[in-house]
Design a protein around this motif. Structure first.
Motif, mmCIF file in Angstrom:
data_model
loop_
_atom_site.group_PDB
_atom_site.id
_atom_site.type_symbol
_atom_site.label_atom_id
_atom_site.label_comp_id
_atom_site.label_asym_id
_atom_site.label_seq_id
_atom_site.Cartn_x
_atom_site.Cartn_y
_atom_site.Cartn_z
ATOM 1 N N UNK A 123 10.808 -5.367 4.745
ATOM 2 C CA UNK A 123 9.399 -5.765 4.614
ATOM 3 C C UNK A 123 8.735 -5.194 3.375
ATOM 4 N N UNK A 124 9.406 -4.310 2.664
ATOM 5 C CA UNK A 124 8.820 -3.720 1.451
ATOM 6 C C UNK A 124 8.592 -4.798 0.401
ATOM 7 N N UNK A 125 7.457 -4.700 -0.299
ATOM 8 C CA UNK A 125 7.136 -5.697 -1.324
ATOM 9 C C UNK A 125 6.249 -5.079 -2.393
ATOM 10 N N UNK A 126 6.229 -5.730 -3.550
ATOM 11 C CA UNK A 126 5.366 -5.298 -4.643
ATOM 12 C C UNK A 126 5.825 -3.988 -5.249
ATOM 13 N N UNK A 127 4.858 -3.166 -5.577
ATOM 14 C CA UNK A 127 5.120 -1.842 -6.167
ATOM 15 C C UNK A 127 5.334 -0.855 -5.026
ATOM 16 N N UNK A 128 6.517 -0.256 -4.970
ATOM 17 C CA UNK A 128 6.944 0.532 -3.810
ATOM 18 C C UNK A 128 7.054 2.004 -4.176
ATOM 19 N N UNK A 129 6.620 2.864 -3.239
ATOM 20 C CA UNK A 129 6.814 4.305 -3.356
ATOM 21 C C UNK A 129 7.556 4.787 -2.118
ATOM 22 N N UNK A 130 8.671 5.511 -2.332
ATOM 23 C CA UNK A 130 9.388 6.140 -1.230
ATOM 24 C C UNK A 130 9.080 7.632 -1.217
ATOM 25 N N UNK A 131 8.683 8.121 -0.046
ATOM 26 C CA UNK A 131 8.365 9.529 0.138
ATOM 27 C C UNK A 131 9.599 10.253 0.662
ATOM 28 N N UNK A 132 10.072 11.277 -0.058
ATOM 29 C CA UNK A 132 11.280 11.967 0.371
ATOM 30 C C UNK A 132 12.442 11.003 0.439
ATOM 31 N N UNK A 133 12.802 10.452 -0.698
ATOM 32 C CA UNK A 133 13.767 9.358 -0.735
ATOM 33 C C UNK A 133 15.166 9.780 -0.296
ATOM 34 N N UNK A 134 15.418 11.088 -0.226
ATOM 35 C CA UNK A 134 16.754 11.532 0.152
ATOM 36 C C UNK A 134 17.775 11.053 -0.861
ATOM 37 N N UNK A 135 18.872 10.495 -0.372
ATOM 38 C CA UNK A 135 19.932 10.015 -1.261
ATOM 39 C C UNK A 135 19.837 8.525 -1.558
ATOM 40 N N UNK A 189 -4.881 4.011 -5.391
ATOM 41 C CA UNK A 189 -4.654 2.566 -5.205
ATOM 42 C C UNK A 189 -3.519 2.036 -6.095
ATOM 43 N N UNK A 190 -2.384 2.741 -6.100
ATOM 44 C CA UNK A 190 -1.292 2.397 -7.014
ATOM 45 C C UNK A 190 -0.184 1.546 -6.389
ATOM 46 N N UNK A 191 -0.023 1.599 -5.053
ATOM 47 C CA UNK A 191 1.181 1.026 -4.454
ATOM 48 C C UNK A 191 0.868 0.006 -3.361
ATOM 49 N N UNK A 192 1.679 -1.049 -3.359
ATOM 50 C CA UNK A 192 1.574 -2.075 -2.316
ATOM 51 C C UNK A 192 2.263 -1.633 -1.032
ATOM 52 N N UNK A 193 3.377 -0.921 -1.165
ATOM 53 C CA UNK A 193 4.162 -0.460 -0.018
ATOM 54 C C UNK A 193 4.550 0.993 -0.224
ATOM 55 N N UNK A 225 -2.202 4.470 -1.954
ATOM 56 C CA UNK A 225 -1.929 3.128 -1.433
ATOM 57 C C UNK A 225 -3.087 2.185 -1.717
ATOM 58 N N UNK A 226 -2.767 0.959 -2.069
ATOM 59 C CA UNK A 226 -3.801 -0.056 -2.263
ATOM 60 C C UNK A 226 -4.507 -0.339 -0.937
ATOM 61 N N UNK A 227 -5.773 -0.756 -0.974
ATOM 62 C CA UNK A 227 -6.513 -0.998 0.271
ATOM 63 C C UNK A 227 -5.838 -1.991 1.218
#
Length: 208
Positions: free
Chosen positions: A34-46, A100-104, A128-130
């Motif tokens: 379901x991720x879309x647009x500009x994505x940020x992962x928190x604690x991406x691990x490996x 307001x930088x990320x879509x997901x 996160x974007x609104x």
């Protein structure tokens, strides 16, 4: 001293191995597409989520990860999956991104080990974007009182063995406390020891 050596040289490899087990793979498959647009992962691990991205819907991928070994593995997995990854060795409590930088924004098996979880959730909401979405799959507090008691008992050992992981984080409550709306949430035990295996997953959005 031994704990520091373990945390630096052993723990990242154990976490990477455990996170590749089938129950965790199946949970990632439920939310990551379901991720879309500009994505940020928190604690991406490996970088184990990359295999489940719908790459046609994702424009950019950013990530933060405090552990150097896991970060390097994430960079390797990004190359394997043809993803251009912008990753920084940072903690989630102070994100270096504009409002307001990320879509997901994605968190998979990360909330359990963030020391300042409330601060991190506030930062997630800030960047996160609104109309953005927070995708999560996490293990946490069991609704069964006897299992919950065991989670409390085992926390001390778990924190030492698994990089600060807490077994009893109330995932829905932490998300709601951060002024998010739970648009969809599911929960159940996945295969494994009950004190480790109660999972929550779903989608949340920032309250206006």
């Amino acid at each position: 001293m031994l704990q520091k050596l373990y945390d630096k040289y052993v723990c990242p490899h154990l976490i990477n191995y455990a996170m590749q087990m089938k129950p965790f793979r199946k949970q990632r498959e439920k939310v990551i597409p379901s991720a879309s647009g500009r994505v940020l992962e928190i604690g991406i691990g490996s970088g184990l989520n990359f295999n489940y991205y719908n790459k046609e819907n994702v424009s950019e991928v950013f990530a933060v990860e405090p552990d150097r070994i896991l970060l390097e593995k994430a960079q390797q997995n990004a190359k394997i999956n043809n993803i251009t990854l912008n990753v920084q060795q940072l903690k989630a409590e102070e994100l270096p991104f504009d409002n307001n930088s990320f879509d997901t924004i994605i968190s998979t098996y990360t909330m359990c080990s963030i020391p300042g979880l409330s601060s991190a959730m506030s930062e997630i909401k800030r960047v996160m974007k609104p109309n953005g979405k927070f995708l999560f799959s996490e293990h946490g507090k069991s609704p069964d009182i006897n299992v919950f008691k065991w989670q409390k008992r085992m926390n001390g050992i778990q924190k030492r063995l698994a990089g600060g992981c807490h077994l009893d984080v109330d995932i829905p409550n932490e998300i709601i406390k951060a002024s998010f709306k739970l648009n969809k949430i599911d929960s159940m035990y996945v295969p494994g020891p009950k004190f480790l295996s109660y999972h929550y997953w779903g989608v949340a959005s920032p309250l206006k």
